[in-house]
Motif scaffolding. Structure first.
Motif, PDB file in Angstrom:
ATOM      1  N   ALA A 151       2.661   8.843  -6.118  1.00 13.93           N
ATOM      2  CA  ALA A 151       2.715   8.016  -4.912  1.00 13.93           C
ATOM      3  C   ALA A 151       4.147   7.806  -4.445  1.00 13.93           C
ATOM      4  CB  ALA A 151       2.047   6.665  -5.170  1.00 13.93           C
ATOM      5  N   THR A 152       5.069   7.677  -5.370  1.00 12.83           N
ATOM      6  CA  THR A 152       6.471   7.485  -4.998  1.00 12.83           C
ATOM      7  C   THR A 152       7.010   8.692  -4.251  1.00 12.83           C
ATOM      8  OG1 THR A 152       6.810   6.073  -6.944  1.00 12.83           O
ATOM      9  CG2 THR A 152       8.769   6.955  -5.874  1.00 12.83           C
ATOM     10  N   VAL A 153       6.705   9.893  -4.738  1.00  7.03           N
ATOM     11  CA  VAL A 153       7.154  11.119  -4.072  1.00  7.03           C
ATOM     12  C   VAL A 153       6.500  11.267  -2.704  1.00  7.03           C
ATOM     13  CG1 VAL A 153       7.120  13.639  -4.170  1.00  7.03           C
ATOM     14  CG2 VAL A 153       7.697  12.328  -6.213  1.00  7.03           C
ATOM     15  N   LEU A 154       5.185  11.077  -2.637  1.00  9.50           N
ATOM     16  CA  LEU A 154       4.472  11.234  -1.370  1.00  9.50           C
ATOM     17  C   LEU A 154       4.932  10.219  -0.330  1.00  9.50           C
ATOM     18  CD1 LEU A 154       0.815  11.925  -2.580  1.00  9.50           C
ATOM     19  CD2 LEU A 154       2.490  13.573  -1.722  1.00  9.50           C
ATOM     20  N   ALA A 155       5.191   8.989  -0.771  1.00  6.94           N
ATOM     21  CA  ALA A 155       5.637   7.953   0.157  1.00  6.94           C
ATOM     22  C   ALA A 155       6.991   8.293   0.754  1.00  6.94           C
ATOM     23  CB  ALA A 155       5.699   6.607  -0.557  1.00  6.94           C
ATOM     24  N   ASN A 156       7.856   8.937  -0.034  1.00  5.46           N
ATOM     25  CA  ASN A 156       9.172   9.318   0.476  1.00  5.46           C
ATOM     26  C   ASN A 156       9.105  10.437   1.504  1.00  5.46           C
ATOM     27  OD1 ASN A 156      11.271   7.670  -0.815  1.00  5.46           O
ATOM     28  ND2 ASN A 156      10.432   8.470  -2.717  1.00  5.46           N
ATOM     29  N   ILE A 157       8.027  11.210   1.499  1.00  7.13           N
ATOM     30  CA  ILE A 157       7.807  12.223   2.535  1.00  7.13           C
ATOM     31  C   ILE A 157       7.136  11.575   3.748  1.00  7.13           C
ATOM     32  CG2 ILE A 157       6.616  14.366   3.113  1.00  7.13           C
ATOM     33  CD1 ILE A 157       6.765  15.111   0.141  1.00  7.13           C
ATOM     34  N   GLU A 158       6.128  10.766   3.465  1.00  9.00           N
ATOM     35  CA  GLU A 158       5.341  10.157   4.540  1.00  9.00           C
ATOM     36  C   GLU A 158       6.166   9.202   5.389  1.00  9.00           C
ATOM     37  OE1 GLU A 158       0.758   8.538   4.800  1.00  9.00           O
ATOM     38  OE2 GLU A 158       2.074   7.639   3.291  1.00  9.00           O
ATOM     39  N   VAL A 159       7.191   8.581   4.800  1.00  7.56           N
ATOM     40  CA  VAL A 159       7.987   7.580   5.510  1.00  7.56           C
ATOM     41  C   VAL A 159       8.786   8.192   6.657  1.00  7.56           C
ATOM     42  CG1 VAL A 159      10.130   7.722   4.160  1.00  7.56           C
ATOM     43  CG2 VAL A 159       9.389   5.506   5.083  1.00  7.56           C
ATOM     44  N   MET A 160       8.916   9.507   6.685  1.00  7.96           N
ATOM     45  CA  MET A 160       9.637  10.167   7.774  1.00  7.96           C
ATOM     46  C   MET A 160       8.821  10.244   9.066  1.00  7.96           C
ATOM     47  SD  MET A 160      11.739  13.230   5.856  1.00  7.96           S
ATOM     48  CE  MET A 160      10.562  13.716   4.607  1.00  7.96           C
ATOM     49  N   ILE A 161       7.530   9.913   9.002  1.00  8.23           N
ATOM     50  CA  ILE A 161       6.650   9.982  10.169  1.00  8.23           C
ATOM     51  C   ILE A 161       6.605   8.617  10.845  1.00  8.23           C
ATOM     52  CG2 ILE A 161       4.320  10.488  10.985  1.00  8.23           C
ATOM     53  CD1 ILE A 161       3.917  12.146   8.434  1.00  8.23           C
ATOM     54  N   LEU A 162       6.871   8.592  12.155  1.00  4.16           N
ATOM     55  CA  LEU A 162       6.868   7.364  12.938  1.00  4.16           C
ATOM     56  C   LEU A 162       5.632   7.354  13.829  1.00  4.16           C
ATOM     57  CD1 LEU A 162       8.869   4.955  13.267  1.00  4.16           C
ATOM     58  CD2 LEU A 162       9.775   6.118  15.284  1.00  4.16           C
ATOM     59  N   VAL A 163       4.860   6.262  13.775  1.00  6.00           N
ATOM     60  CA  VAL A 163       3.617   6.169  14.550  1.00  6.00           C
ATOM     61  C   VAL A 163       3.535   4.806  15.238  1.00  6.00           C
ATOM     62  CG1 VAL A 163       2.383   7.725  12.985  1.00  6.00           C
ATOM     63  CG2 VAL A 163       2.243   5.246  12.630  1.00  6.00           C
ATOM     64  N   ASP A 164       2.601   4.708  16.187  1.00  5.81           N
ATOM     65  CA  ASP A 164       2.260   3.436  16.811  1.00  5.81           C
ATOM     66  C   ASP A 164       0.893   3.007  16.307  1.00  5.81           C
ATOM     67  OD1 ASP A 164       4.544   3.119  18.569  1.00  5.81           O
ATOM     68  OD2 ASP A 164       3.726   4.777  19.748  1.00  5.81           O
ATOM     69  N   ALA A 165       0.808   1.768  15.829  1.00  5.98           N
ATOM     70  CA  ALA A 165      -0.473   1.246  15.336  1.00  5.98           C
ATOM     71  C   ALA A 165      -0.432  -0.274  15.374  1.00  5.98           C
ATOM     72  CB  ALA A 165      -0.751   1.730  13.916  1.00  5.98           C
ATOM     73  N   PHE A 166      -1.567  -0.876  15.692  1.00  2.00           N
ATOM     74  CA  PHE A 166      -1.683  -2.331  15.770  1.00  2.00           C
ATOM     75  C   PHE A 166      -0.630  -2.946  16.699  1.00  2.00           C
ATOM     76  CE2 PHE A 166      -3.235  -1.170  11.478  1.00  2.00           C
ATOM     77  CZ  PHE A 166      -4.567  -1.567  11.622  1.00  2.00           C
ATOM     78  N   GLY A 167      -0.296  -2.212  17.757  1.00  2.79           N
ATOM     79  CA  GLY A 167       0.659  -2.708  18.739  1.00  2.79           C
ATOM     80  C   GLY A 167       2.101  -2.679  18.293  1.00  2.79           C
ATOM     81  N   MET A 168       2.394  -1.959  17.196  1.00  3.41           N
ATOM     82  CA  MET A 168       3.756  -1.897  16.658  1.00  3.41           C
ATOM     83  C   MET A 168       4.152  -0.454  16.394  1.00  3.41           C
ATOM     84  SD  MET A 168       3.503  -4.997  13.843  1.00  3.41           S
ATOM     85  CE  MET A 168       2.079  -4.221  13.054  1.00  3.41           C
ATOM     86  N   GLU A 169       5.449  -0.229  16.395  1.00  4.13           N
ATOM     87  CA  GLU A 169       5.990   1.062  15.994  1.00  4.13           C
ATOM     88  C   GLU A 169       6.345   0.959  14.517  1.00  4.13           C
ATOM     89  OE1 GLU A 169       8.870   4.259  18.212  1.00  4.13           O
ATOM     90  OE2 GLU A 169       9.634   2.223  17.978  1.00  4.13           O
ATOM     91  N   MET A 170       5.843   1.893  13.718  1.00  6.92           N
ATOM     92  CA  MET A 170       6.046   1.802  12.273  1.00  6.92           C
ATOM     93  C   MET A 170       6.162   3.186  11.646  1.00  6.92           C
ATOM     94  SD  MET A 170       2.187   0.861  10.965  1.00  6.92           S
ATOM     95  CE  MET A 170       2.043  -0.543  12.087  1.00  6.92           C
ATOM     96  N   THR A 171       6.773   3.203  10.463  1.00 10.22           N
ATOM     97  CA  THR A 171       6.780   4.426   9.673  1.00 10.22           C
ATOM     98  C   THR A 171       5.537   4.428   8.794  1.00 10.22           C
ATOM     99  OG1 THR A 171       8.033   3.414   7.880  1.00 10.22           O
ATOM    100  CG2 THR A 171       9.295   4.526   9.613  1.00 10.22           C
ATOM    101  N   LEU A 172       5.093   5.612   8.418  1.00  8.63           N
ATOM    102  CA  LEU A 172       4.044   5.709   7.412  1.00  8.63           C
ATOM    103  C   LEU A 172       4.682   5.532   6.031  1.00  8.63           C
ATOM    104  CD1 LEU A 172       1.848   8.634   8.796  1.00  8.63           C
ATOM    105  CD2 LEU A 172       1.486   6.176   9.012  1.00  8.63           C
TER     106      LEU A 172
END
Length: 234
Positions: A37-58
């Protein structure tokens, strides 16, 4: 609604999956999950999305699940086992950093199609991973320490070590996640995104962490119940 639905499904799958991992593989399963999970989260965090009315990283839910892992290990097995999961998470990040950067040193074949995308994806990885390593080590170590401080306080105050699981779970995670969010947003993204985007990422990340912290409370109670009924591997 697609992003929101996917985030909710991720939460259910990851938290439910953690219970299955614990049920069939015990501590070893949680250690393995934490490293992956630590490795995958460090890859996923590079993706920026809009959700729940906010701009956030995965990556927020994956990161949150690693805090749940250390809380479960603290509750069921003790502080030293929770700290071991933190060390494994740090080690997996170091290995991933070294291996992913080594890929970029190769001279691709004329038939290669992947290297340009790999360079785009992993060129900024060192900063993100180094930031993640430092912040992960600080926030997770603090989380484990605070979890047991809350435990010691409620035990001495009320004379019952089993009570107030919800307090030590949420009381440690909410504070350590605030520390994690502030430090990581500054170290990883300052100068990369505008101030407005950086503030949005920081706020949205912590809101997600608050929600996941409250949502993981039934999971840790279920984990303790499985241990009480001897449903976990030795």
């Amino acid at each position: 609604m697609q992003n929101e639905l996917l985030l909710l499904i991720s939460l259910l799958v990851l938290f439910g999956g953690l219970l299955l991992v614990l049920r069939f593989f015990g501590r070893a399963g949680l250690y393995t999950y934490s490293a992956i999970a630590t490795v995958l989260a460090n890859i996923e965090v590079m993706i920026l999305v809009d959700a729940f009315g906010m701009e956030m990283t995965l990556g927020n839910i994956l990161f949150a699940s690693t805090f749940l892992v250390t809380d479960i290990l603290s509750e069921l097995y003790g502080k030293q086992y929770a700290q071991k999961a933190v060390h494994l998470g740090i080690l997996s990040s170091v290995i991933f950093l070294l291996v992913s950067q080594s890929w970029l040193l190769y001279v691709p074949s004329v038939s290669d199609w992947a290297m340009p995308s790999m360079r785009t994806l992993f060129t900024n990885t060192p900063r993100l991973l180094i930031a993640s390593l430092v912040v992960y080590a600080i926030a997770q170590t603090f989380d484990v320490w605070l979890y047991h401080k809350w435990w010691a306080f409620t035990t001495s105050r009320f004379g019952d070590g089993d009570r107030f699981l919800w307090l030590r779970n949420n009381g440690s995670t909410l504070v350590s996640q605030l520390l994690n969010t502030l430090l990581y947003s500054v170290f990883a993204f300052a100068g990369v995104y505008s101030i407005d985007t950086l503030l949005s990422i920081t706020l949205s990340s912590y809101i997600i962490f608050v929600f996941t912290s409250l949502a993981d409370t039934p999971v840790i109670y279920a984990a303790r119940l499985m241990k009480k009924h001897n449903q976990l591997p030795n």
